[in-house]
Design an enzyme around this catalytic site. Structure first.
Site, PDB file in Angstrom:
ATOM      1  N   GLY A  67       5.882   5.133  -2.742  1.00  0.00           N
ATOM      2  CA  GLY A  67       6.635   6.038  -3.608  1.00  0.00           C
ATOM      3  C   GLY A  67       6.688   7.414  -2.989  1.00  0.00           C
ATOM      4  O   GLY A  67       5.915   7.719  -2.064  1.00  0.00           O
ATOM      5  N   CYS A  94       1.015   1.957   0.972  1.00  0.00           N
ATOM      6  CA  CYS A  94       1.369   3.361   1.198  1.00  0.00           C
ATOM      7  C   CYS A  94       0.939   4.237   0.015  1.00  0.00           C
ATOM      8  O   CYS A  94      -0.247   4.363  -0.240  1.00  0.00           O
ATOM      9  CB  CYS A  94       2.864   3.464   1.495  1.00  0.00           C
ATOM     10  N   TYR A  95       1.878   4.777  -0.762  1.00  0.00           N
ATOM     11  CA  TYR A  95       1.462   5.593  -1.909  1.00  0.00           C
ATOM     12  C   TYR A  95       0.556   4.782  -2.847  1.00  0.00           C
ATOM     13  O   TYR A  95      -0.401   5.315  -3.424  1.00  0.00           O
ATOM     14  CB  TYR A  95       2.694   6.127  -2.664  1.00  0.00           C
ATOM     15  N   HIS A 186       3.996  -0.246   5.892  1.00  0.00           N
ATOM     16  CA  HIS A 186       4.838  -1.086   5.029  1.00  0.00           C
ATOM     17  C   HIS A 186       4.960  -2.510   5.588  1.00  0.00           C
ATOM     18  O   HIS A 186       5.699  -2.735   6.531  1.00  0.00           O
ATOM     19  CB  HIS A 186       6.234  -0.464   4.903  1.00  0.00           C
ATOM     20  N   GLU A 188       6.432  -4.930   4.178  1.00  0.00           N
ATOM     21  CA  GLU A 188       7.631  -5.602   3.674  1.00  0.00           C
ATOM     22  C   GLU A 188       8.870  -5.396   4.534  1.00  0.00           C
ATOM     23  O   GLU A 188       9.864  -6.080   4.361  1.00  0.00           O
ATOM     24  CB  GLU A 188       7.908  -5.142   2.230  1.00  0.00           C
ATOM     25  N   ASP A 245      28.338 -15.321  -7.101  1.00  0.00           N
ATOM     26  CA  ASP A 245      27.552 -15.203  -8.335  1.00  0.00           C
ATOM     27  C   ASP A 245      28.247 -15.876  -9.524  1.00  0.00           C
ATOM     28  O   ASP A 245      27.653 -16.706 -10.214  1.00  0.00           O
ATOM     29  CB  ASP A 245      27.287 -13.730  -8.690  1.00  0.00           C
ATOM     30  N   LYS A 386      19.994 -12.263  -4.440  1.00  0.00           N
ATOM     31  CA  LYS A 386      21.203 -12.886  -3.888  1.00  0.00           C
ATOM     32  C   LYS A 386      20.885 -14.102  -2.994  1.00  0.00           C
ATOM     33  O   LYS A 386      21.563 -15.123  -3.079  1.00  0.00           O
ATOM     34  CB  LYS A 386      21.956 -11.833  -3.060  1.00  0.00           C
TER      35      LYS A 386
END
Ligand code: XMP
Length: 530
Positions: A67, A94-95, A186, A188, A245, A386
């Site tokens: 964040g 991280c944060y 990070h 991710e 979708d 998605k």
């Protein structure tokens, strides 16, 4: 005797899950997608979630996102009280790691400068979070992505450092007994190649979640729950655009309730070449859905006459769409439900913690429909990203061309004509657009590109064809890579493909004598020109 296949229940499918608390990082959704890729169900909640709600959710593990704040800011978010005493593993990123250190009695301080970008990770303790990683310093697999201003100066009691980088003596930490972990980098993002393994270690080995979140079971339980929601006699309408979708929604609903679903396909005259015919052929003729094809091209064009302002175009198109949809639903008769292709990112956006998603353009497709029509909503894709929608599509037999179709905006070609929307401009743009698609498909690049299309500019330029001077229109070619449309990079299409596209457009599309290539990324540009 044949054994009856047991349908996975919603409860079973969601039984082993991880909670992600969002502190406002631009990467929070990526964390969730990585966890889902491990076939583990997870949800993103704002970091302001109530402790009691977190306990009720009963996660097997919690991840605290990064964040923009510093724990020393006034009113810095510190997450729900008691999150470290739930008795389940917690991973702070991280944060999130700084929140963990700060809350548990460690000391967080400002780093000398912001550390941003790639760093080399030296793993000090193998196993656990770093299970299966070699940890030799300098190997490419040890590159990690940093983005922080604060760092841990003093570890909280019970914690030990697990890894370091040149600028961060505590790049990872853990209190193994309490199963609390922190990462300064990070895991991710794609720039941290070992990140996938780290997250897998956390959710599978440390939290003990089994890989039970799969799309086949999702289809089974969704069909069962739609049947329950709609009842024996309920009738449903859905707006079908031909995009992935709405197509998946339509097909899922059709599987659940058959002909009690009517799909309304509004042809607004702003579609690409042959698109309307293809939608009708696929869904009515091939998949046998109950399809109401409304040819409303003239109505839309009449409303758009003389309009050049992009926001006005969007508003007119949105309003007209709702009007037509309502008329059709009335004509069809007693309808109780409206099915919509809302995805998980839309859901998160509405609850996100000061996310970066400020409204730049108003994207209204079917927004506003449910309130206007007083219908109950069915949103079978609300939990999916998605990529998961595409897997579901394939699972229920949606043709590959639709599963992999590039996104197309609701207002269609109207926002790619940087001018008034007229029949002539539409024809011209359709012809140029078809050439781009053909060439991109032929080059085998269609699937890896997020969107590739033509834009018609409101400029004329001088040219020469044979012995004649020409004064004609300009087409811009746009091709971008993106993961979710929020950010995008222009694609360096090979010169030979650009050459073919340009030659063909200038030779085959009457009224165009110049083609340019758009080399802008988002931000600061956007994907569409309007
Ligand atoms: P921008 O142009 O904002 O586009 O970078 C991001 C993504 O959204 C699509 N887009 C729209 N989709 N209605 C839609 O349904 C709209 O008004 C609209 N405007 C842009 C765009 O094609 C890209 O995928």
């Amino acid at each position: 005797m044949a054994e009856k296949k047991k349908t996975t229940t919603a409860r079973e499918l969601h039984s082993e899950k991880v909670l992600i608390l969002d502190f406002g990082s631009q990467y929070t959704q990526l964390i969730a997608r990585r966890v889902r890729e491990e076939k583990v169900y997870c949800e993103i909640w704002p970091c302001t979630a109530k402790p009691a709600a977190v306990r009720r959710f009963n996660p097997r593990g919690v991840i605290l996102s990064g964040g923009p704040a510093s724990v020393y800011d006034e009113a810095a978010p510190l997450g729900p009280k008691g999150v470290f005493e739930l008795g389940v593993p917690v991973l702070g990123i991280c944060y999130g790691m700084q929140v963990m250190a700060h809350t548990l009695g460690g000391e967080v301080g400002h780093a000398r400068g912001r550390e941003y970008g790639r760093a080399h990770l030296e793993i000090l303790r193998r196993g656990g979070l770093f299970h299966g990683l070699s940890g030799k310093s300098g190997e490419s697999s040890d590159v990690v992505w940093m983005s922080h201003g604060d760092k841990i100066n003093v570890l909280p009691k019970g914690f030990r450092p697990l890894a370091r980088t040149a600028n961060a003596p505590v790049a990872a930490m853990a209190d193994v007994k309490r199963k609390l972990f922190g990462l300064q980098f990070h895991p991710e993002v794609v720039h941290t190649p070992i990140g996938t393994r780290i997250l897998e270690n956390f959710v599978r080995r440390i939290c003990g979640c089994r890989p039970i979140w799969d799309m086949k079971s999702f289809v089974d339980y969704t069909i069962a729950s739609v049947r329950r929601q709609v009842g024996k006699n309920g009738r449903v309408v859905c707006a079908l655009s031909g995009g992935v979708d709405s197509s998946v929604v339509a097909l899922l609903l059709h599987r659940a309730i058959g002909d009690r679903l009517t799909c309304i396909f509004v042809d607004n005259g702003l579609l690409r070449r042959n698109e309307a015919e293809e939608v009708v052929r696929t869904f009515r003729d091939h998949l046998h859905l109950n399809l109401d094809h409304v040819d409303a091209a003239r109505r839309f064009l009449r409303q758009l006459k003389g309009v050049v302002d992009p926001e006005k175009k969007r508003k007119i198109i949105g309003r007209e769409f709702i009007k037509i949809f309502e008329e059709e639903a009335k004509r069809i008769g007693k309808v109780h439900f409206l099915a919509q292709g809302t995805l998980y990112p839309d859901v998160i956006e509405s609850v996100s913690f000061k996310g970066p998603a400020a409204v730049i353009k108003s994207h209204h497709n079917v927004g506003g429909l449910p309130e206007v029509m007083k219908l109950k909503l069915i949103e079978p894709l609300r939990e999916l990203f998605k990529d998961e929608v595409r897997i579901v599509g394939r699972e229920i037999g949606l043709p590959e061309e639709i599963v992999h179709r590039q996104p197309f905006p609701g207002p269609g070609l109207a926002i790619r004509i940087i001018d008034e929307v007229t029949d002539e401009n539409l024809e011209l743009l359709r012809a140029a657009d078809a050439i781009i698609t053909e060439e991109v498909v032929k080059a085998g690049l269609y699937r890896e590109i997020w969107q590739s299309f033509a834009v018609l500019l409101p400029v004329r330029s001088v040219g020469v064809m044979g012995d004649f001077r020409t004064y004609e229109k300009v087409v811009a070619v746009r091709a971008v890579h993106s993961r979710d449309g929020m950010t995008a990079d222009w694609v360096a299409l090979p010169a030979r493909i650009l050459r073919r596209i340009s030659n063909r457009i200038i030779n085959e599309v009457r009224g165009v004598n110049r083609v340019v290539y758009d080399i802008s990324s988002k931000p600061p540009s956007t994907i569409e020109w309007e």
